[in-house]
Design an enzyme around this catalytic site. Structure first.
Site, PDB file in Angstrom:
ATOM      1  N   CYS A  47      37.845  42.979  30.476  1.00  0.00           N
ATOM      2  CA  CYS A  47      38.648  43.669  31.353  1.00  0.00           C
ATOM      3  C   CYS A  47      39.064  45.227  31.075  1.00  0.00           C
ATOM      4  CB  CYS A  47      39.749  42.914  31.667  1.00  0.00           C
ATOM      5  SG  CYS A  47      40.891  43.364  32.946  1.00  0.00           S
ATOM      6  N   CYS A  50      43.054  44.898  30.172  1.00  0.00           N
ATOM      7  CA  CYS A  50      43.841  44.389  29.242  1.00  0.00           C
ATOM      8  C   CYS A  50      42.913  43.943  28.185  1.00  0.00           C
ATOM      9  CB  CYS A  50      44.679  43.086  29.898  1.00  0.00           C
ATOM     10  SG  CYS A  50      43.455  41.733  30.260  1.00  0.00           S
ATOM     11  N   CYS A  99      45.690  39.755  33.460  1.00  0.00           N
ATOM     12  CA  CYS A  99      46.273  40.886  34.036  1.00  0.00           C
ATOM     13  C   CYS A  99      46.404  40.742  35.525  1.00  0.00           C
ATOM     14  CB  CYS A  99      45.843  41.992  33.245  1.00  0.00           C
ATOM     15  SG  CYS A  99      44.439  42.601  33.979  1.00  0.00           S
ATOM     16  N   CYS A 119      29.476  39.773  41.270  1.00  0.00           N
ATOM     17  CA  CYS A 119      29.232  41.001  41.676  1.00  0.00           C
ATOM     18  C   CYS A 119      30.535  41.941  41.114  1.00  0.00           C
ATOM     19  CB  CYS A 119      28.892  41.026  42.921  1.00  0.00           C
ATOM     20  SG  CYS A 119      28.148  42.830  43.467  1.00  0.00           S
TER      21      CYS A 119
END
Length: 133
Positions: A47, A50, A99, A119
């Site tokens: 991510c 985070c 997050c 996706c």
């Protein structure tokens, strides 16, 4: 409830404007614009908000959609899902379980073994090459 809580000011200070728009405002990057769409090295996709490990390069495939696509997250607990009824259609939104950042959508038209196509917006992800972290 997400595990990581930050104010919008904190998110804005740590993310690029485009990453903020996608992760925090549920935006979508333009198809074909992410370098991660063509990433072929072994590694993990985390991510961008985070750093949580979300997808592995072993599950990445070329979907032809213009966005990085995966047939599975690293674990069911890595991501969360919710219904998205925007744009006059019903889709399943995918977000980071830690997050709450918007990552993209999952569709039931992916390859075996799951039949799923996660996706993802490339700007919502950070690629970490194998052996570097």
């Amino acid at each position: 409830m997400t595990k990581i809580q930050k104010s919008e000011t904190e998110w804005r200070s740590m993310l690029s404007p485009e990453a903020y728009r996608v992760l925090r405002e549920h935006g979508t990057e333009r198809a074909g614009t992410s370098p991660l769409n063509h990433e072929k090295r072994q590694g993990k996709f985390a991510c961008a908000g985070c750093g949580k490990h979300l997808f592995d390069s072993k599950t990445k495939y070329e979907s032809g959609t213009g966005w990085p696509s995966f047939w599975s997250p690293v674990s069911p607990e890595a991501v969360g899902e919710s219904q998205d009824n925007s744009w006059f259609m019903r889709r399943t939104e995918v977000h980071c379980a830690d997050c709450g950042g918007h990552l993209g959508h999952v569709f039931p038209d992916g390859p075996a073994p799951t039949g799923q196509r996660y996706c993802m917006n490339g700007v919502a992800l950070r690629f970490i090459p194998e052996g570097t972290g």
